[in-house]
Design an enzyme around this catalytic site. Structure first.
Site, short mmCIF file in Angstrom:
data_model
loop_
_atom_site.label_atom_id
_atom_site.label_comp_id
_atom_site.label_asym_id
_atom_site.label_seq_id
_atom_site.Cartn_x
_atom_site.Cartn_y
_atom_site.Cartn_z
N GLU A 125 76.10 45.52 33.26
CA GLU A 125 75.34 44.63 34.11
C GLU A 125 75.09 45.46 35.50
O GLU A 125 76.23 46.44 35.84
CB GLU A 125 75.97 43.45 34.31
CG GLU A 125 75.56 42.53 33.07
CD GLU A 125 76.31 41.05 33.06
OE1 GLU A 125 76.89 40.76 33.98
OE2 GLU A 125 75.65 40.28 32.23
N ARG A 288 73.20 42.62 42.87
CA ARG A 288 72.25 41.43 43.01
C ARG A 288 71.58 41.06 44.09
O ARG A 288 70.25 40.66 44.07
CB ARG A 288 73.21 40.30 42.54
CG ARG A 288 73.25 39.87 40.92
CD ARG A 288 73.65 38.80 40.52
NE ARG A 288 73.99 39.08 39.30
CZ ARG A 288 74.62 38.23 38.56
NH1 ARG A 288 75.31 37.21 38.89
NH2 ARG A 288 75.03 38.54 37.16
N HIS A 346 72.47 30.93 42.27
CA HIS A 346 73.08 31.17 41.34
C HIS A 346 74.38 30.95 41.56
O HIS A 346 75.33 30.22 40.48
CB HIS A 346 72.86 32.65 40.83
CG HIS A 346 73.47 32.74 39.43
ND1 HIS A 346 73.15 32.29 38.15
CD2 HIS A 346 74.48 33.96 39.17
CE1 HIS A 346 73.94 32.48 37.46
NE2 HIS A 346 74.63 33.70 37.71
N ARG A 381 79.17 38.67 44.63
CA ARG A 381 79.94 38.78 43.41
C ARG A 381 79.35 39.75 42.32
O ARG A 381 78.39 39.89 42.41
CB ARG A 381 80.15 37.44 42.83
CG ARG A 381 80.81 37.30 41.64
CD ARG A 381 80.74 35.90 40.88
NE ARG A 381 79.40 35.53 40.61
CZ ARG A 381 78.86 35.73 39.47
NH1 ARG A 381 79.51 36.31 38.41
NH2 ARG A 381 77.48 35.40 39.30
C1 SIN Z 1 73.75 36.65 34.03
O1 SIN Z 1 74.13 36.85 32.80
O2 SIN Z 1 73.17 37.52 34.40
C2 SIN Z 1 74.89 35.88 34.64
C3 SIN Z 1 76.12 36.63 34.83
C4 SIN Z 1 76.81 36.18 35.97
O3 SIN Z 1 76.29 35.66 36.84
O4 SIN Z 1 77.82 36.79 36.25
#
Ligand code: SIN
Length: 546
Positions: A125, A288, A346, A381
Site C-alpha cells: 500500500e 495518503r 477516514h 498514518r
Molecule cells: C484501505 O484499505 O485503504 C484502508 C486501510 C487503512 O486505512 O489503513
C-alpha cells in the site's frame, strides 16, 4: 464545557461491576478483552451490535514486517517518513517490533489471512517500501478479524458483552480516579452505572464529524469527547486523514475503495484519461495526504477515476470481491469502467493522549486503537498500521494492568456525582440558553467541518468554523437520547479539531493550510495537547525526535 452530557443522580441507577470495563468492540477492545480475561473478569460495552465498528470495515489489511525481504527497521523507517516528523520513535519501535508476535497471537485466536502456495500473501500500500500487508477474503480483512475476535470473546466465561450500551460519560471518585462509566442501555431505555478497577476506552474514530466519510455511522468520537469532559488530554487532533479514494456516486455513501487496489496496480486518471500522479514521487502510492490533495486539486477541473483495468480481470475478482460486488450494486463494473472516486474523512491520527502502555492522563483510565494517541502515527498514518496498533497497545495495556488488578473493586458509594439529590429524569437537561435542534445541528457541523476544516484549510475558514462551533457549544443541545449524545460529541471533537488546526500555522501530514503551505520544523515539530478549559492548545515535544 459541561462535565456530563446528562444530569444524572446516584439514586435509583442500576449498578454493575467487573474487574475491567472495556468500552468499544473493534480490534483494540476485543483483543484487549480476550487477553485480560485470562486473569480477570471483563465487561465489554458497545453501542450497537458487537461487530459494528471501523475494524469490521477495514479492507486493505494489517501491516506487519514478516517477509524475508522485510524487517521491523524498514517498517519503522516507512512509518516515520509517512508521519512527517511527528511520530514518537519509541512508540513506533514498539509497534513494529512487537507487531509480529501480536499478529501471530491473533492468528492463534482464529483469524485467517489469505495465503499463496501455503505462505501468507502480502500486498503493498501507499508509502510502504515493502509488500507487508496481510489481507483476508481478498478485501474483507476487518470482517475476518472481527469474526475471529467475536467468536473468541464469546467463548470466554470471563467476558460479558453488553450490546446497545451507549457510554455517556466516565465516572470518577472523589480523588479524580476513573472508576467506571455512565451508560444508556438502549434496550431498556435506562441509565446504568458500570464500575471497574480499570476502564479502557477503545471507542474508535470520529469520521462522522465530516459530511463525507468512509466511517460507519457509529464513528462519532464518543470516547474522545467523554475523556475530554472527564479532564483527559487530547493530542494531535488537527491531524485528520482523508482517504484518497472513496466511491463518488451521488446519494451513495462514500464506500471505501482500498488503497490495496492501487497497491495491486490501479491508476488514477482524470476525465481526459491522463494519469495525473505519474510525475509525483511514489505515483499512486505516495503517502495518503499527498494523493488525497492531488485528487482534490484535480477535481477542480473535473471528475477523477480509479482505473482497475491494469490489475487484470482475474486478479480484480480474486483480490477485491467485496469492492467489485458493492460497485456493481451501484451500477459500476470496475472490470470494464474506471470508477469515480473522491477523498473522504477516514482516520483520526490524534486522540486521547496515552503513554506507550496505554495510560491516559487520568488514573485508571486507559485508551487503545483509533480513539487513542501515543504518537505512533505522527501527522499522517501509514496505511494499515491502525489494526496493528490496536493489537500491540491493547496487549501492553493488559501487561500494565496486571499488577493493579489485585485492588478492590470500587463501590457505588465512592462515585462522585454532579448533584447527590437530583432525581434521575428522562427529559434531559434544563435551563436552556438557546435550544438547538440536534438533527439540524449535526448536519450543520458536518458541512462546516468539510468546507472549512477539511483537506485544504486556511486561517479565514478555520476561524469562522471555530467561532461558530464555540457558539453552538455555548448554546443548549437537549441531550436525552443517543442521537443527541452523539451530536454533542461530534460538536465537541469538531471544535477541538478546528481549534488545533487554527493554531497550527504550518502544513504537515494530514494538516494542510494554503496560507501556511510549508512544513516548519523549527517552530512546529511538536504535539498539540488540549484540555477542556476553553479548548486551549498547548504543545509538548516529540519524544526522541532529532
Ligand atoms: C484501505 O484499505 O485503504 C484502508 C486501510 C487503512 O486505512 O489503513
Amino acid at each position: 464545557m459541561r462535565r456530563y452530557l446528562y444530569t444524572w443522580s446516584k439514586l435509583g441507577l442500576k449498578v454493575f461491576d467487573s474487574d475491567v470495563l472495556i468500552l468499544g468492540s473493534g480490534i483494540a477492545g476485543l483483543y484487549t478483552a480476550i487477553k485480560v480475561s485470562e486473569h480477570s473478569q471483563v465487561t465489554v460495552l458497545t453501542k450497537k451490535t458487537i461487530e459494528v465498528s471501523n475494524t469490521e470495515q477495514a479492507q486493505g489489511g494489517i501491516a506487519v514486517a514478516i517477509d524475508i525481504a522485510d524487517s521491523p527497521s524498514l517498517h519503522f523507517e516507512d512509518t516515520l517518513r509517512a508521519g512527517a516528523g511527528l511520530c514518537d520513535p519509541l512508540t513506533v519501535r514498539i509497534l513494529v517490533e512487537e507487531g509480529p508476535a501480536c499478529v501471530e497471537e491473533l492468528m492463534g485466536m482464529g483469524a485467517q489471512f489469505d495465503r499463496l502456495d501455503g505462505e501468507l500473501a502480502l500486498t503493498r500500500e501507499g508509502a510502504h517500501s515493502q509488500r507487508r500487508i496481510l489481507h483476508a477474503l481478498g478485501d474483507a480483512t476487518g470482517w475476518e478479524i472481527e469474526r475471529a475476535l467475536v467468536a473468541k470473546a464469546k467463548e470466554s466465561a470471563n467476558v460479558t458483552v453488553g450490546e446497545g450500551h451507549f457510554v455517556v460519560d466516565l465516572l470518577e471518585n472523589h480523588q479524580g480516579d476513573i472508576i467506571g462509566a455512565l451508560v444508556l442501555n438502549e434496550e431498556t431505555g435506562e441509565f446504568e452505572g458500570h464500575l471497574a478497577k480499570a476502564v479502557v476506552l477503545a471507542t474508535g474514530g470520529l469520521g462522522q464529524v465530516y459530511r463525507y466519510t468512509t466511517n460507519p455511522s457509529v464513528a462519532t468520537g464518543d470516547g474522545m469527547a467523554a475523556a475530554l469532559r472527564a479532564g483527559a488530554d487530547l493530542m494531535d487532533m488537527e491531524f485528520v486523514q482523508f482517504h484518497p479514494t472513496a466511491l463518488l456516486i451521488p446519494e451513495a455513501p462514500r464506500f471505501l475503495i482500498s488503497e490495496a487496489v492501487r497497491g495491486e496496480g490501479a491508476h488514477l486518471i482524470n476525465s481526459a484519461g491522463i494519469r495525473f500522479m505519474e510525475n509525483v514521487p511514489g505515483k499512486e502510492l505516495a503517502p495518503r495526504d499527498i494523493v488525497a490533495r492531488a485528487i482534490w486539486q484535480e477535481m477542480k477541473q473535473g471528475p477523477v477515476y480509479l482505473d482497475f483495468r491494469p490489475i487484470g480481470q482475474e486478479r480484480i475478482l480474486e483480490r477485491f470481491p467485496t469492492i467489485y460486488k458493492t460497485c456493481l450494486n451501484y451500477g459500476m463494473d470496475v472490470l470494464i469502467t474506471p470508477l469515480p472516486v473522491a477523498p473522504a474523512a477516514h482516520y483520526m491520527m490524534g486522540g486521547i493522549a496515552t503513554n506507550s502502555d496505554g495510560e491516559t492522563s487520568l488514573p485508571h483510565l486507559y485508551a487503545a486503537g483509533e480513539c487513542a494517541c501515543n504518537g505512533v502515527h505522527g501527522a499522517n498514518r501509514l496505511a494499515s498500521n491502525s489494526l496493528l496498533e490496536g493489537l500491540v497497545f491493547g496487549a501492553r495495556i493488559v501487561e500494565k494492568m496486571r499488577d493493579k488488578i489485585e485492588a478492590k473493586r470500587p463501590s457505588w458509594k465512592e462515585v462522585h456525582s454532579p448533584g447527590e439529590d437530583l432525581v434521575r429524569t428522562v427529559t434531559g437537561i434544563s435551563g436552556s440558553v438557546k435550544q438547538l435542534d440536534g438533527h439540524c445541528l449535526r448536519k450543520q457541523i458536518q458541512d462546516l467541518m468539510w468546507d472549512n476544516v477539511g483537506i485544504i484549510r486556511d486561517g479565514v475558514g478555520l476561524k469562522k468554523a471555530t467561532e461558530l462551533l464555540l457558539a453552538w457549544e455555548r448554546d443548549d443541545l437537549a441531550t436525552c437520547c443517543v442521537d443527541d449524545f452523539e451530536t454533542a460529541n461530534i460538536l465537541t471533537v469538531g471544535t477541538v479539531i478546528a481549534k488545533a488546526a487554527l493554531d497550527r500555522e504550518e502544513s504537515r501530514g494530514g494538516h494542510f493550510r494554503s496560507d501556511y503551505p510549508l512544513r516548519l520544523d523549527e517552530l512546529w515539530q511538536k504535539h498539540s495537547l488540549q484540555r477542556k478549559e476553553g479548548y486551549h492548545v498547548c504543545y509538548i515535544p516529540v519524544s526522541g525526535a532529532d
